[in-house]
Motif scaffolding. Structure first.
Motif, PDB file in Angstrom:
ATOM      1  N   VAL A  24       0.839  -1.204   0.000  1.00  0.00           N
ATOM      2  CA  VAL A  24       0.000   0.000   0.000  1.00  0.00           C
ATOM      3  C   VAL A  24       0.870   1.249   0.000  1.00  0.00           C
ATOM      4  N   LEU A  25       1.971   1.228   0.768  1.00  0.00           N
ATOM      5  CA  LEU A  25       2.895   2.358   0.811  1.00  0.00           C
ATOM      6  C   LEU A  25       3.469   2.642  -0.578  1.00  0.00           C
ATOM      7  N   VAL A  26       3.888   1.578  -1.269  1.00  0.00           N
ATOM      8  CA  VAL A  26       4.478   1.732  -2.599  1.00  0.00           C
ATOM      9  C   VAL A  26       3.448   2.269  -3.579  1.00  0.00           C
ATOM     10  N   GLN A  27       2.229   1.726  -3.527  1.00  0.00           N
ATOM     11  CA  GLN A  27       1.163   2.198  -4.419  1.00  0.00           C
ATOM     12  C   GLN A  27       0.934   3.702  -4.262  1.00  0.00           C
ATOM     13  N   ASN A  28       0.902   4.169  -3.017  1.00  0.00           N
ATOM     14  CA  ASN A  28       0.691   5.592  -2.758  1.00  0.00           C
ATOM     15  C   ASN A  28       1.865   6.429  -3.254  1.00  0.00           C
ATOM     16  N   ALA A  29       3.088   5.907  -3.112  1.00  0.00           N
ATOM     17  CA  ALA A  29       4.289   6.662  -3.472  1.00  0.00           C
ATOM     18  C   ALA A  29       4.443   6.823  -4.984  1.00  0.00           C
ATOM     19  N   ILE A  30       4.168   5.747  -5.739  1.00  0.00           N
ATOM     20  CA  ILE A  30       4.407   5.817  -7.188  1.00  0.00           C
ATOM     21  C   ILE A  30       3.341   6.634  -7.921  1.00  0.00           C
ATOM     22  N   ALA A  31       2.366   7.127  -7.173  1.00  0.00           N
ATOM     23  CA  ALA A  31       1.432   8.083  -7.765  1.00  0.00           C
ATOM     24  C   ALA A  31       2.112   9.438  -7.949  1.00  0.00           C
ATOM     25  N   PHE A  32       3.235   9.665  -7.238  1.00  0.00           N
ATOM     26  CA  PHE A  32       3.955  10.939  -7.309  1.00  0.00           C
ATOM     27  C   PHE A  32       5.369  10.790  -7.872  1.00  0.00           C
ATOM     28  N   LEU A  33       5.999   9.632  -7.648  1.00  0.00           N
ATOM     29  CA  LEU A  33       7.339   9.363  -8.171  1.00  0.00           C
ATOM     30  C   LEU A  33       7.252   8.089  -9.000  1.00  0.00           C
ATOM     31  N   GLU A  34       7.564   8.173 -10.296  1.00  0.00           N
ATOM     32  CA  GLU A  34       7.350   7.057 -11.214  1.00  0.00           C
ATOM     33  C   GLU A  34       8.118   5.800 -10.777  1.00  0.00           C
ATOM     34  N   ASN A  39      12.116   2.840  -7.622  1.00  0.00           N
ATOM     35  CA  ASN A  39      12.957   1.675  -7.342  1.00  0.00           C
ATOM     36  C   ASN A  39      14.444   2.017  -7.400  1.00  0.00           C
ATOM     37  N   GLY A  40      14.819   2.935  -8.284  1.00  0.00           N
ATOM     38  CA  GLY A  40      16.209   3.353  -8.342  1.00  0.00           C
ATOM     39  C   GLY A  40      16.665   3.954  -7.024  1.00  0.00           C
ATOM     40  N   VAL A  41      15.841   4.872  -6.476  1.00  0.00           N
ATOM     41  CA  VAL A  41      16.168   5.499  -5.192  1.00  0.00           C
ATOM     42  C   VAL A  41      16.099   4.475  -4.065  1.00  0.00           C
ATOM     43  N   ARG A  42      15.040   3.660  -4.072  1.00  0.00           N
ATOM     44  CA  ARG A  42      14.845   2.647  -3.020  1.00  0.00           C
ATOM     45  C   ARG A  42      16.012   1.684  -2.950  1.00  0.00           C
ATOM     46  N   PHE A  43      16.400   1.120  -4.072  1.00  0.00           N
ATOM     47  CA  PHE A  43      17.477   0.127  -4.066  1.00  0.00           C
ATOM     48  C   PHE A  43      18.845   0.774  -3.859  1.00  0.00           C
ATOM     49  N   PHE A 207      14.910  14.320  -7.962  1.00  0.00           N
ATOM     50  CA  PHE A 207      15.754  15.382  -7.418  1.00  0.00           C
ATOM     51  C   PHE A 207      14.947  16.624  -7.062  1.00  0.00           C
ATOM     52  N   GLN A 208      13.616  16.517  -7.142  1.00  0.00           N
ATOM     53  CA  GLN A 208      12.750  17.640  -6.802  1.00  0.00           C
ATOM     54  C   GLN A 208      12.272  17.497  -5.363  1.00  0.00           C
ATOM     55  N   ALA A 209      12.586  18.487  -4.534  1.00  0.00           N
ATOM     56  CA  ALA A 209      12.279  18.414  -3.102  1.00  0.00           C
ATOM     57  C   ALA A 209      10.784  18.227  -2.847  1.00  0.00           C
ATOM     58  N   GLU A 210       9.944  18.897  -3.665  1.00  0.00           N
ATOM     59  CA  GLU A 210       8.498  18.811  -3.437  1.00  0.00           C
ATOM     60  C   GLU A 210       7.950  17.418  -3.722  1.00  0.00           C
ATOM     61  N   VAL A 211       8.710  16.611  -4.465  1.00  0.00           N
ATOM     62  CA  VAL A 211       8.306  15.228  -4.742  1.00  0.00           C
ATOM     63  C   VAL A 211       8.949  14.274  -3.741  1.00  0.00           C
ATOM     64  N   ILE A 212      10.266  14.321  -3.618  1.00  0.00           N
ATOM     65  CA  ILE A 212      10.999  13.344  -2.816  1.00  0.00           C
ATOM     66  C   ILE A 212      10.709  13.496  -1.324  1.00  0.00           C
ATOM     67  N   THR A 219       8.142   8.501   3.278  1.00  0.00           N
ATOM     68  CA  THR A 219       7.834   7.385   4.185  1.00  0.00           C
ATOM     69  C   THR A 219       8.024   6.056   3.477  1.00  0.00           C
ATOM     70  N   ALA A 220       7.500   5.943   2.253  1.00  0.00           N
ATOM     71  CA  ALA A 220       7.620   4.697   1.495  1.00  0.00           C
ATOM     72  C   ALA A 220       9.080   4.373   1.198  1.00  0.00           C
ATOM     73  N   LEU A 221       9.870   5.385   0.833  1.00  0.00           N
ATOM     74  CA  LEU A 221      11.279   5.153   0.517  1.00  0.00           C
ATOM     75  C   LEU A 221      12.053   4.676   1.739  1.00  0.00           C
ATOM     76  N   ILE A 222      11.819   5.300   2.871  1.00  0.00           N
ATOM     77  CA  ILE A 222      12.542   4.917   4.090  1.00  0.00           C
ATOM     78  C   ILE A 222      12.164   3.502   4.527  1.00  0.00           C
ATOM     79  N   VAL A 223      10.861   3.232   4.564  1.00  0.00           N
ATOM     80  CA  VAL A 223      10.394   1.919   5.036  1.00  0.00           C
ATOM     81  C   VAL A 223      10.808   0.809   4.074  1.00  0.00           C
ATOM     82  N   THR A 224      10.607   1.036   2.769  1.00  0.00           N
ATOM     83  CA  THR A 224      10.912  -0.032   1.807  1.00  0.00           C
ATOM     84  C   THR A 224      12.414  -0.242   1.633  1.00  0.00           C
TER      85      THR A 224
END
Length: 306
Positions: A24-34, A39-43, A207-212, A219-224
């Protein structure tokens, strides 16, 4: 069943739990970050975390780094990336329910590939468990039309990728240090995700602060990156050597069950009778595969005799 196998199974079940509950966290996040950018940032974050742990606490493992180990980690990372990449592409053309079912077919593909590539013949309990779990996956996910499209073919490639990742993790995890192997495979996924994001997405968003720094995305990036990537893939690499690829696939089939439960509790998603039945069948398939073969063969012989 010895203690190492029990510990491995519980650890891998926790991995499936983490993957399912973070969906659910990932689904919510990829609505704003493709997806590829996400996955690039996450991994990449996971690779940094694991790499730091390696350098600080397990520096002696670096002495074992050679061409064979590097190639092994890259192969694992390549198949893992194929799983994520083709699932993402497939979701552009098909429904999430069909994608969930077809991805789950890796539970069927793993014993087939185990036999073809590793000459590991699945036991009777594993075959029955896989059959029950597959039926459960169908009931849990297939709630819409069953007509096939190009997206389904992409997701099938994704299932092959995840299945081969399990196979090769089983093959290499007993040969090389788990942490070093995990750093290489996670780094490989990060590198390939960044390449695909560069050519197919608006990668500047990362690299856009308003997105990342948006709450959902951060939250999704930190948790995942910490739990669903760094710790999860380290646990899989460390513990899979104590069990069989088919059993791992059955345990991981619990992921959509945990995802459905998380969606029900946190996203107000409803669960139909069919979905609940599917969850129970997946759980039953996993449990059946854990029963010692002697007990089930005794039960079937007793029934046949009566």
């Amino acid at each position: 069943m010895n203690r190492s196998v029990i510990t491995a199974d519980i650890s891998l079940l926790l991995v499936a739990f983490v993957w399912g509950t973070t969906f659910v966290l990932v689904q919510n996040a990829i609505a704003f970050l493709e997806p590829f950018s996400f996955n690039g940032v996450r991994f990449f974050m996971a690779a940094i975390l694991l790499g730091g742990w390696l350098v600080i606490n397990k520096k002696e493992q670096l002495k074992q780094l050679d061409k064979k180990l590097l190639v092994s980690g890259v192969i694992m990372g390549l198949f893992l990336f194929i799983g994520y990449a083709f699932q993402t592409i497939g979701l552009l053309y098909t429904t999430s329910s069909k994608a969930g079912f077809i991805t789950g077919l890796s539970v069927v593909l793993v014993p087939v590939f185990s036999f073809m590539l590793l000459k590991m013949k699945p036991g009777f309990n594993a075959i029955i468990g896989v059959s029950i779990a597959t039926a459960g996956l169908y009931l849990l996910t297939m709630t819409d039309k069953v007509s096939l499209n190009i997206g389904d073919a992409y997701v099938l490639i994704c299932a092959v990728g995840f299945a081969l990742h399990i196979i090769f993790t089983g093959k290499y995890s007993s040969k090389y240090p788990a942490l070093l192997l995990t750093v290489i495979q996670v780094g490989t996924v990060a590198f390939l995700s960044v390449i695909f994001a560069f050519f197919t997405e608006n990668w500047q968003q990362a690299f856009q602060a308003e997105v990342i720094f948006r709450t959902n995305v951060l939250t999704a990036l930190i948790v995942t990156s910490l739990f669903a990537t760094a710790l999860a893939f380290f646990a899989q690499t460390a513990f899979q050597k104590y069990t069989t690829p088919t059993r791992v696939a059955l345990i991981f089939a619990m992921e959509p069950v945990f995802a459905a439960a998380a969606g029900f509790m946190w996203a107000n998603e409803s669960l139909s009778f069919s979905a609940l039945t599917g969850c129970l069948l997946i759980f039953a398939g996993m449990i059946f595969s854990e029963i010692p073969a002697k007990k089930t063969s005794f039960i079937f012989k007793k029934k046949a005799a009566s």
